[in-house]
Design a protein around this motif. Structure first.
Motif, short mmCIF file in Angstrom:
data_model
loop_
_atom_site.label_atom_id
_atom_site.label_comp_id
_atom_site.label_asym_id
_atom_site.label_seq_id
_atom_site.Cartn_x
_atom_site.Cartn_y
_atom_site.Cartn_z
N VAL A 53 -12.58 -8.09 -0.46
CA VAL A 53 -11.18 -8.11 -0.88
C VAL A 53 -10.97 -9.26 -1.86
O VAL A 53 -11.13 -10.44 -1.50
CB VAL A 53 -10.23 -8.25 0.33
N TYR A 54 -10.59 -8.92 -3.08
CA TYR A 54 -10.34 -9.90 -4.13
C TYR A 54 -8.84 -10.07 -4.36
O TYR A 54 -8.06 -9.14 -4.17
CB TYR A 54 -10.95 -9.45 -5.46
N GLU A 74 -10.23 -4.29 -4.31
CA GLU A 74 -11.33 -4.25 -3.35
C GLU A 74 -12.60 -3.67 -3.97
O GLU A 74 -12.56 -2.71 -4.73
CB GLU A 74 -10.90 -3.44 -2.12
N LEU A 108 -7.21 1.29 5.53
CA LEU A 108 -7.29 0.90 4.13
C LEU A 108 -6.07 1.40 3.37
O LEU A 108 -5.48 2.43 3.71
CB LEU A 108 -8.56 1.49 3.50
N ARG A 149 -5.35 -4.72 8.31
CA ARG A 149 -6.54 -4.07 7.77
C ARG A 149 -7.05 -2.96 8.68
O ARG A 149 -8.18 -2.50 8.53
CB ARG A 149 -7.65 -5.11 7.58
N VAL A 173 -16.88 -4.05 2.30
CA VAL A 173 -15.63 -4.09 1.52
C VAL A 173 -15.27 -5.55 1.27
O VAL A 173 -15.03 -6.31 2.21
CB VAL A 173 -14.49 -3.37 2.26
N LEU A 206 -4.04 -7.25 -4.72
CA LEU A 206 -5.39 -7.21 -4.17
C LEU A 206 -6.20 -6.17 -4.94
O LEU A 206 -5.66 -5.21 -5.48
CB LEU A 206 -5.39 -6.85 -2.68
N ALA A 210 -7.65 1.43 -1.90
CA ALA A 210 -8.95 1.05 -1.33
C ALA A 210 -9.63 2.26 -0.69
O ALA A 210 -10.86 2.40 -0.77
CB ALA A 210 -8.76 -0.05 -0.29
N TYR A 232 -14.98 -0.27 -7.50
CA TYR A 232 -13.80 -1.13 -7.40
C TYR A 232 -12.55 -0.27 -7.24
O TYR A 232 -12.42 0.78 -7.87
CB TYR A 232 -13.64 -1.99 -8.65
N SER A 233 -11.64 -0.75 -6.40
CA SER A 233 -10.36 -0.07 -6.27
C SER A 233 -9.43 -0.50 -7.39
O SER A 233 -9.66 -1.51 -8.07
CB SER A 233 -9.71 -0.40 -4.93
#
Length: 219
Positions: free
Chosen positions: A204-205, A188, A152, A149, A202, A186, A156, A171-172
């Motif tokens: 992270v999903y 973000e 980015l 990380r 940020v 992922l 992201a 949202y990314s």
């Protein structure tokens, strides 16, 4: 006028009977064949009716199951959206406080990660994109190593720049990452903290975890 001979009527009756007996005997196979054909036709009709009833029952059961699954999916979509909004509002409302206190950020993000199974990591980053504080979800969730990380991803970074420029959450686009032999998508969420030139949050999903936890199974 000539009178009939004695016994003539009896001979005529006997002759009629003799003629009728072969006729009835010859008609018997036809009656049997007709009866068998009628029974077969009835059996076919009954089988067709039963088969149609079973098929309609199967179709109705499938329709009911599909309707139930659709209702469950709709409810799950509402739940997913509600959970996303809940996270968005928390980060928006408390962003300035998180920017001022790294300890508070860590404490609250640990609680947020515990409550939201789709989150893997939450970070506080400067406007230059450099990570200031990062909090990871506990096992057994996939760990997004801090070493990966330092910078980015392009997806992201685009969301980060848009959120900073427009001063609104962004949202990314989902993107795929690999960690050793495993990999997953992922996505973000970037949230401004409210302060001018202040840090950005940020989150992270893992989209697949959202689906796994909230969408109904079709089994």
């Amino acid at each position: 006028m000539a009178l009939p001979e004695p016994g003539a009527d009896r001979r005529t009756l006997d002759a009629d009977r003799a003629t009728a007996v072969p006729t009835m005997r010859s008609a018997a196979p036809l009656l049997k064949t007709s009866t068998a054909g009628a029974l077969l036709a009835i059996a076919v009709m009954v089988a067709a009716t039963v088969g149609a009833a079973i098929w309609l029952s199967i179709i109705d059961q499938r329709r009911q199951a599909q309707e139930q699954l659709t209702r469950q999916a709709h409810a799950a979509a509402l739940q997913i959206r509600a959970r996303l909004i809940e996270t968005e509002q928390l980060l928006l409302l408390e962003g300035s406080g998180y920017a001022a206190s790294a300890d508070r950020f860590r404490r609250d993000m640990e609680e947020l990660l515990d409550a939201n199974p789709a989150l893997l990591r939450v970070e506080l980053r400067g406007r230059d994109g450099q990570s200031l504080v990062g909090v990871d979800a506990a096992a057994p969730r996939p760990t997004v190593a801090a070493a990966t990380r330092t910078a980015l991803s392009p997806e992201a970074a685009a969301a980060f720049d848009s959120a900073a420029r427009m001063n609104r959450l962004t949202y990314s686009r989902p993107y795929y990452v690999t960690f050793g032999a495993t990999g997953f998508d992922l996505m973000e969420l970037v949230v401004p903290t409210g302060a001018v030139d202040g840090p950005m949050i940020v989150a992270v999903y893992a989209p697949q975890r959202i689906l796994d936890h909230f969408l109904p199974s079709d089994q």
